[in-house]
Scaffold this motif. Structure first.
Motif, PDB file in Angstrom:
ATOM      1  N   ASP A 148       0.854  -1.191   0.000  1.00 37.98           N
ATOM      2  CA  ASP A 148       0.000   0.000   0.000  1.00 37.98           C
ATOM      3  C   ASP A 148       0.890   1.242   0.000  1.00 37.98           C
ATOM      4  O   ASP A 148       1.578   1.516   0.988  1.00 37.98           O
ATOM      5  N   ASN A 149       0.891   1.963  -1.091  1.00 39.82           N
ATOM      6  CA  ASN A 149       1.806   3.093  -1.247  1.00 39.82           C
ATOM      7  C   ASN A 149       1.631   4.169  -0.168  1.00 39.82           C
ATOM      8  O   ASN A 149       2.564   4.513   0.557  1.00 39.82           O
ATOM      9  N   ASP A 150       0.402   4.694  -0.055  1.00 44.29           N
ATOM     10  CA  ASP A 150       0.243   5.903   0.752  1.00 44.29           C
ATOM     11  C   ASP A 150       0.324   5.628   2.250  1.00 44.29           C
ATOM     12  O   ASP A 150       0.878   6.434   3.006  1.00 44.29           O
ATOM     13  N   ARG A 151      -0.194   4.466   2.657  1.00 41.86           N
ATOM     14  CA  ARG A 151      -0.040   4.107   4.083  1.00 41.86           C
ATOM     15  C   ARG A 151       1.433   3.882   4.402  1.00 41.86           C
ATOM     16  O   ARG A 151       1.922   4.236   5.480  1.00 41.86           O
ATOM     17  N   THR A 152       2.152   3.286   3.478  1.00 43.62           N
ATOM     18  CA  THR A 152       3.584   3.050   3.699  1.00 43.62           C
ATOM     19  C   THR A 152       4.330   4.376   3.802  1.00 43.62           C
ATOM     20  O   THR A 152       5.156   4.569   4.700  1.00 43.62           O
ATOM     21  N   VAL A 153       4.015   5.313   2.922  1.00 45.06           N
ATOM     22  CA  VAL A 153       4.712   6.606   2.943  1.00 45.06           C
ATOM     23  C   VAL A 153       4.508   7.308   4.289  1.00 45.06           C
ATOM     24  O   VAL A 153       5.441   7.889   4.849  1.00 45.06           O
ATOM     25  N   ALA A 154       3.292   7.225   4.837  1.00 49.24           N
ATOM     26  CA  ALA A 154       3.027   7.869   6.133  1.00 49.24           C
ATOM     27  C   ALA A 154       3.930   7.264   7.216  1.00 49.24           C
ATOM     28  O   ALA A 154       4.473   7.984   8.067  1.00 49.24           O
ATOM     29  N   ILE A 155       4.126   5.958   7.177  1.00 52.91           N
ATOM     30  CA  ILE A 155       4.990   5.296   8.171  1.00 52.91           C
ATOM     31  C   ILE A 155       6.460   5.684   7.935  1.00 52.91           C
ATOM     32  O   ILE A 155       7.198   5.983   8.874  1.00 52.91           O
ATOM     33  N   LEU A 156       6.861   5.702   6.673  1.00 51.24           N
ATOM     34  CA  LEU A 156       8.264   6.021   6.363  1.00 51.24           C
ATOM     35  C   LEU A 156       8.624   7.436   6.822  1.00 51.24           C
ATOM     36  O   LEU A 156       9.741   7.679   7.287  1.00 51.24           O
ATOM     37  N   ALA A 157       7.677   8.356   6.690  1.00 51.07           N
ATOM     38  CA  ALA A 157       7.955   9.735   7.110  1.00 51.07           C
ATOM     39  C   ALA A 157       8.209   9.782   8.615  1.00 51.07           C
ATOM     40  O   ALA A 157       9.140  10.463   9.078  1.00 51.07           O
ATOM     41  N   GLN A 158       7.433   9.009   9.370  1.00 46.13           N
ATOM     42  CA  GLN A 158       7.660   8.961  10.834  1.00 46.13           C
ATOM     43  C   GLN A 158       8.995   8.295  11.147  1.00 46.13           C
ATOM     44  O   GLN A 158       9.720   8.698  12.058  1.00 46.13           O
ATOM     45  N   MET A 159       9.296   7.247  10.386  1.00 39.27           N
ATOM     46  CA  MET A 159      10.549   6.521  10.585  1.00 39.27           C
ATOM     47  C   MET A 159      11.740   7.447  10.352  1.00 39.27           C
ATOM     48  O   MET A 159      12.714   7.457  11.111  1.00 39.27           O
ATOM     49  N   ALA A 160      11.646   8.265   9.318  1.00 36.55           N
ATOM     50  CA  ALA A 160      12.743   9.187   8.994  1.00 36.55           C
ATOM     51  C   ALA A 160      12.938  10.204  10.120  1.00 36.55           C
ATOM     52  O   ALA A 160      14.073  10.549  10.467  1.00 36.55           O
ATOM     53  N   VAL A 161      11.845  10.681  10.699  1.00 32.28           N
ATOM     54  CA  VAL A 161      11.958  11.653  11.791  1.00 32.28           C
ATOM     55  C   VAL A 161      12.641  11.013  13.001  1.00 32.28           C
ATOM     56  O   VAL A 161      13.514  11.616  13.631  1.00 32.28           O
ATOM     57  N   LEU A 162      12.295   9.767  13.306  1.00 29.45           N
ATOM     58  CA  LEU A 162      12.951   9.072  14.427  1.00 29.45           C
ATOM     59  C   LEU A 162      14.447   8.905  14.159  1.00 29.45           C
ATOM     60  O   LEU A 162      15.278   9.030  15.057  1.00 29.45           O
ATOM     61  N   GLN A 163      14.780   8.616  12.910  1.00 24.55           N
ATOM     62  CA  GLN A 163      16.202   8.452  12.565  1.00 24.55           C
ATOM     63  C   GLN A 163      16.944   9.777  12.718  1.00 24.55           C
ATOM     64  O   GLN A 163      18.057   9.827  13.251  1.00 24.55           O
ATOM     65  N   ALA A 164      16.305  10.851  12.278  1.00 25.81           N
ATOM     66  CA  ALA A 164      16.921  12.179  12.414  1.00 25.81           C
ATOM     67  C   ALA A 164      17.113  12.521  13.884  1.00 25.81           C
ATOM     68  O   ALA A 164      18.168  13.019  14.299  1.00 25.81           O
ATOM     69  N   GLU A 165      16.108  12.205  14.678  1.00 25.57           N
ATOM     70  CA  GLU A 165      16.162  12.466  16.116  1.00 25.57           C
ATOM     71  C   GLU A 165      17.320  11.683  16.762  1.00 25.57           C
ATOM     72  O   GLU A 165      18.001  12.181  17.661  1.00 25.57           O
ATOM     73  N   ALA A 166      17.582  10.478  16.263  1.00 19.90           N
ATOM     74  CA  ALA A 166      18.680   9.661  16.808  1.00 19.90           C
ATOM     75  C   ALA A 166      20.047  10.185  16.356  1.00 19.90           C
ATOM     76  O   ALA A 166      21.067   9.791  16.905  1.00 19.90           O
ATOM     77  N   GLY A 167      20.056  11.052  15.327  1.00 12.95           N
ATOM     78  CA  GLY A 167      21.321  11.671  14.929  1.00 12.95           C
ATOM     79  C   GLY A 167      21.840  11.307  13.553  1.00 12.95           C
ATOM     80  O   GLY A 167      22.995  11.608  13.234  1.00 12.95           O
TER      81      GLY A 167
END
Ligand code: PBG
Length: 337
Positions: A148-167
Motif C-alpha cells: 500500500d503506497n500511501d499508508r507506507t509513505v506515512a509510516i516512512l515519514a515517521q521513521m525518517a523523523v525518528l532516525q533524524a532524532e537519533a542523529g
C-alpha cells in the motif's frame, strides 16, 4: 615492419602509456576512500562478529563492535557508513511495527556511533523490509497482494523523523514508494530537522543481485513467492528512460543525492543520470556484485584486488560521485594517496 619504414601515423596513443608516471599524468578517473560509503550490518546483544555466508569478509556486528569498525573506517578516510539492522525474527510483524520504536536496534546503533565518531556521516535506510515478516519494504493493502503506497509513505515519514532524532546525517529511502521523498522532506522540516539530508534510492531496480543482502538482514522470506516479488515497486531492469523520470521526481521532491542501484550492471543508467541532474549521484555496488567477485577470487579465477579496484573505478567513470560498497574498508586500507 622494418625500422626504416614506419607506419605513417599522425597519432600514436601509446606514447601516453609508456611509463607509470606518464599514465598517471593522463589518468581521467581517480577513486579515493572519500568517494566511498561502507554499508554495515548490526545485530542485537554482544555476539562475536558473525560472517555472512554468502558475503565472505562481511560480518554482522554487535553495537560495540560496530562502533570500533566505524572508528577504523573514519581513520581510513571513509566519510560515511550506511547501517542495516538484522532484527530478531520475533520482533517482526506484518506492519513492521518495530520500525517506529525509538529503542529499535538501528536507532541505538546510530546513537552509539554518533557519540563515538561524530564526524562520520551516518546513513540509514528508510524502508520496512528488516521489520516485516513478509520482507516487503512497506505494509500490505487490504487484499494483501500488493504494498500500500500511501499508508507506507506515512509510516516512512515517521521513521525518517525518528532516525533524524537519533542523529543520522542522511536518511535513505530505499522503498521505491511514490512520493516518499517529498513526504519525508516535509516531515523532517516540520520536526525541525532541516539539516538532515536525503539520499534517495531513486532508480532502484528489481534485481537478483540483492540476494546475499536479504540473507544478511533476514528479509529473504518473500523472495521467489508471489508475495515476495518487489516488482510492483522496484524498477524493471529493462527500463532506462524511467530511471530519469524517477530521478527528476526525487530531485523535485527534495533529494540531496540521488542513487542508482545496483551499479555494475547499470553503468549506462549511472551515466544518463549523471548527465540529467546537477545533484551528486550515488551508486550502490550491491551484495551480489560483491559476492560474485569474492566467489571467483576464492576459486582462483579472478584477482581480488585488481577486480575490486576495476569494478569500483568503472562505477566512478560511469558518473557516480559516491559509491556504496562492501569493499570500502579493504579498498581504503590498500589505498596509497
Ligand atoms: C531494502 C534494501 C535492499 C538493499 C538495500 N536496502 C534489498 C531489497 O530491496 O530487497 C540491497 C543491498 C544489497 O544487495 O547490497 N530496502
Amino acid at each position: 615492419m622494418p625500422k626504416d619504414s614506419p607506419l605513417e601515423l599522425t597519432r600514436r596513443p601509446r606514447r601516453l602509456r609508456r611509463f607509470a608516471s606518464r599514465r598517471a599524468m593522463v589518468e581521467e578517473t581517480v577513486l579515493r576512500p572519500a568517494d566511498l560509503i561502507a554499508p554495515l550490518f548490526v545485530v542485537d546483544g554482544t555476539p562475536a562478529p558473525e560472517e555472512i555466508g554468502s558475503m565472505p569478509g562481511v560480518f554482522r556486528l554487535s553495537i560495540p563492535d560496530l562502533v570500533k569498525e566505524c572508528q577504523e573506517l573514519h581513520a581510513l578516510g571513509i566519510p560515511a557508513v550506511a547501517l542495516f539492522p538484522k532484527l530478531d525474527p520475533k520482533l517482526k510483524d506484518e506492519n513492521g511495527t518495530q520500525a517506529l520504536n525509538r529503542e529499535t536496534l538501528v536507532l541505538r546503533a546510530v546513537r552509539a556511533v554518533k557519540a563515538a565518531v561524530p564526524e562520520l556521516s551516518i546513513v540509514t535506510d528508510v524502508a520496512l523490509d528488516p521489520y516485516t515478516t513478509h520482507g516487503h519494504d512497506g505494509v500490505l493493502n487490504a487484499e494483501k497482494d500488493n504494498v500500500d503506497n500511501d499508508r507506507t509513505v506515512a509510516i516512512l515519514a515517521q521513521m525518517a523523523v525518528l532516525q533524524a532524532e537519533a542523529g543520522v546525517d542522511f536518511v535513505a529511502p530505499s522503498d521505491m514508494m511514490d512520493g516518499r521523498v517529498g513526504a519525508i522532506r516535509r516531515a523532517l522540516d516540520a520536526a525541525g530537522y532541516t539539516d538532515t539530508g536525503i539520499i534517495a534510492y531513486s532508480a532502484k531496480y528489481n534485481s537478483a543481485y540483492y540476494g546475499p543482502f536479504r540473507d544478511a538482514v533476514g528479509s529473504a522470506q518473500a523472495a521467489g513467492t508471489r508475495l515476495l516479488s518487489k516488482a510492483t515497486y522496484q524498477m524493471n531492469p529493462a527500463n532506462r528512460r524511467e530511471a530519469i523520470e524517477e530521478v527528476l521526481l526525487d530531485v523535485a521532491e527534495g533529494a540531496d543525492v540521488v542513487m542508482v542501484k545496483p551499479a555494475g550492471a547499470y553503468l549506462d543508467i549511472i551515466r544518463e543520470v549523471r548527465d540529467a541532474v546537477r545533484v551528486p549521484v550515488a551508486a550502490y555496488q550491491v551484495s551480489g556484485e560483491y559476492s560474485q567477485i569474492q566467489a571467483a577470487a576464492r576459486l582462483g579465477w579472478l584477482d581480488l584486488v585488481r577486480t575490486r579496484g576495476e569494478s569500483l573505478l568503472a562505477i566512478k567513470r560511469a558518473g557516480a560521485d559516491i559509491i556504496l560498497t562492501y569493499f570500502a574498508k579493504e579498498f581504503a586500507k590498500a589505498y596509497k594517496g
